[in-house]
Scaffold this active site. Structure first.
Site, mmCIF file in Angstrom:
data_model
loop_
_atom_site.group_PDB
_atom_site.id
_atom_site.type_symbol
_atom_site.label_atom_id
_atom_site.label_comp_id
_atom_site.label_asym_id
_atom_site.label_seq_id
_atom_site.Cartn_x
_atom_site.Cartn_y
_atom_site.Cartn_z
ATOM 1 N N SER A 117 -5.491 1.397 4.520
ATOM 2 C CA SER A 117 -6.137 0.676 3.864
ATOM 3 C C SER A 117 -7.324 -0.360 4.318
ATOM 4 C CB SER A 117 -5.141 0.144 2.718
ATOM 5 O OG SER A 117 -6.189 -0.704 1.800
ATOM 6 N N TRP A 122 -8.146 8.226 -4.398
ATOM 7 C CA TRP A 122 -8.417 7.058 -4.876
ATOM 8 C C TRP A 122 -7.443 6.210 -4.030
ATOM 9 C CZ3 TRP A 122 -12.671 6.184 -7.227
ATOM 10 C CH2 TRP A 122 -13.345 6.812 -7.859
ATOM 11 N N VAL A 123 -6.289 6.246 -3.771
ATOM 12 C CA VAL A 123 -5.273 5.477 -3.339
ATOM 13 C C VAL A 123 -4.996 6.186 -1.847
ATOM 14 C CG1 VAL A 123 -3.179 4.298 -3.332
ATOM 15 C CG2 VAL A 123 -4.271 4.639 -5.291
ATOM 16 N N HIS A 159 -8.007 -2.800 2.759
ATOM 17 C CA HIS A 159 -7.464 -4.088 2.097
ATOM 18 C C HIS A 159 -6.536 -4.801 3.160
ATOM 19 C CE1 HIS A 159 -9.205 -3.942 -1.933
ATOM 20 N NE2 HIS A 159 -8.938 -2.712 -2.116
ATOM 21 N N GLU A 203 -16.835 4.297 -4.051
ATOM 22 C CA GLU A 203 -16.530 3.133 -4.878
ATOM 23 C C GLU A 203 -17.574 1.797 -4.876
ATOM 24 O OE1 GLU A 203 -12.755 1.945 -2.927
ATOM 25 O OE2 GLU A 203 -11.648 3.466 -3.888
ATOM 26 N N GLN A 239 0.932 -1.129 0.049
ATOM 27 C CA GLN A 239 0.028 -0.126 0.017
ATOM 28 C C GLN A 239 0.982 1.375 -0.158
ATOM 29 O OE1 GLN A 239 -3.335 -0.150 -0.422
ATOM 30 N NE2 GLN A 239 -3.582 1.682 -0.441
ATOM 31 N N ASP A 268 -12.110 -5.995 -3.789
ATOM 32 C CA ASP A 268 -12.511 -5.114 -5.019
ATOM 33 C C ASP A 268 -13.240 -6.098 -5.942
ATOM 34 O OD1 ASP A 268 -11.714 -2.881 -4.044
ATOM 35 O OD2 ASP A 268 -10.079 -2.859 -5.361
ATOM 36 N N HIS A 287 -16.196 -1.675 -4.170
ATOM 37 C CA HIS A 287 -15.455 -2.142 -2.844
ATOM 38 C C HIS A 287 -16.339 -2.785 -1.803
ATOM 39 C CE1 HIS A 287 -11.737 -1.683 -0.093
ATOM 40 N NE2 HIS A 287 -12.810 -2.084 0.671
#
Length: 285
Positions: free
Chosen positions: A165, A158-159, A167, A224, A141, A174, A227
């Protein structure tokens, strides 16, 4: 000790048994009816939150965002590799896998099983879904974030930062329609029938839309529609039915915990839901 001496002692023990039983019952939780709604109490202290403590796992409903960071060394201990989908002639999923884009992704075991079930259900209704991203480590990340900053010169939403995160939890993934398996992703994906089906049915499998359209000012992340975040079926149902984002759910849960403790609730029952951010340890970002 003769029989005459033993008899009074036995009688005294028999009288004490009801009192001992009452003490044991005080350590249990109980239900009762109030205004037609089922309520739950723990050691006689009411739990005033729509999702019961017994129906939530602290590590499944954990909040990770730009204010609540995971540690650099945080790695879920039950990550599993997602299997590639294999169908027999009857269309049955024989591999226990999903369609994937580019790589073999990892997710936490419970989340992985739920995603397989969700994708199988979508396929049964004519919607094919693909896993495009799963677990990402802190270091991966960090690389993605730094590359994004170098490219645009600022955080464009976006990131997200390393440690922030979803994730990294191993519970965020996603999931996209086939036509979105290559190239970039944007909010137009929400128009796709597959994505609309996913939004309508994800809670049935324990997932929520982590970054809803109307919550960008709260999540600090762009909308998103792809997600998903696994939180468990009971929490997911409450979040999605009430149009919440995970931040709002977390705020409500913390308020319920404060109320529970203020009324004498047992701290050990709720302490694992209270998080500490690792933000200060990684001031670089």
């Amino acid at each position: 000790m003769n029989r005459k001496q033993l008899l009074p002692l036995l009688l005294a023990l028999m009288l004490m048994l009801p009192a001992l039983a009452e003490e044991e019952e005080e350590d249990e939780w109980s239900f009762w009816e109030l205004s037609g709604e089922a309520n739950v109490a723990y050691n006689a202290v009411e739990w005033k939150f729509p999702v019961d403590l017994m129906d939530m796992e602290p590590d499944l409903v954990m909040l990770v965002n730009k204010s609540m960071f995971l540690a650099k060394d945080y790695v879920p201990d039950d990550l599993v590799k997602m299997k590639a989908l294999k169908l027999d002639k009857q269309g049955n999923n024989t591999s226990g896998g999903v369609r994937m884009v580019d790589a073999t992704w990892q997710l936490r075991q419970e989340c992985a099983s739920a995603l397989v079930a969700l994708c199988d259900a979508a396929r049964a209704e004519g919607h094919e879904l693909y896993l495009k991203s799963g677990y990402r480590s802190y270091s991966k990340q960090a690389t993605m974030y730094e590359n994004r900053i170098k490219k645009y010169g600022y955080d464009d939403g976006w990131v997200t930062k390393p440690g922030a995160s979803d994730h990294q939890t191993g519970l965020g993934c996603d999931v996209v329609p086939k036509k979105w398996t290559s190239g970039g992703m944007n909010s137009n994906m929400a128009k796709e029938p597959e994505t609309q089906w996913m939004a309508e049915h994800c809670a049935e499998f324990g997932f929520i839309l982590r970054y809803p359209k109307d919550k960008e000012d709260i999540t600090k992340i762009n909308y998103e529609p792809w997600h998903l975040r696994y939180v468990g079926k009971e929490a997911a149902a409450y979040i999605m039915e009430n149009g919440l984002c995970l931040e709002e759910f977390h705020d409500q849960l913390m308020a319920a915990i404060d109320d529970f403790l203020a009324n004498g609730g047992q701290e050990s029952l709720v302490k694992d839901f209270v998080q500490t951010s690792a933000t200060d340890r990684y001031a670089k970002y």
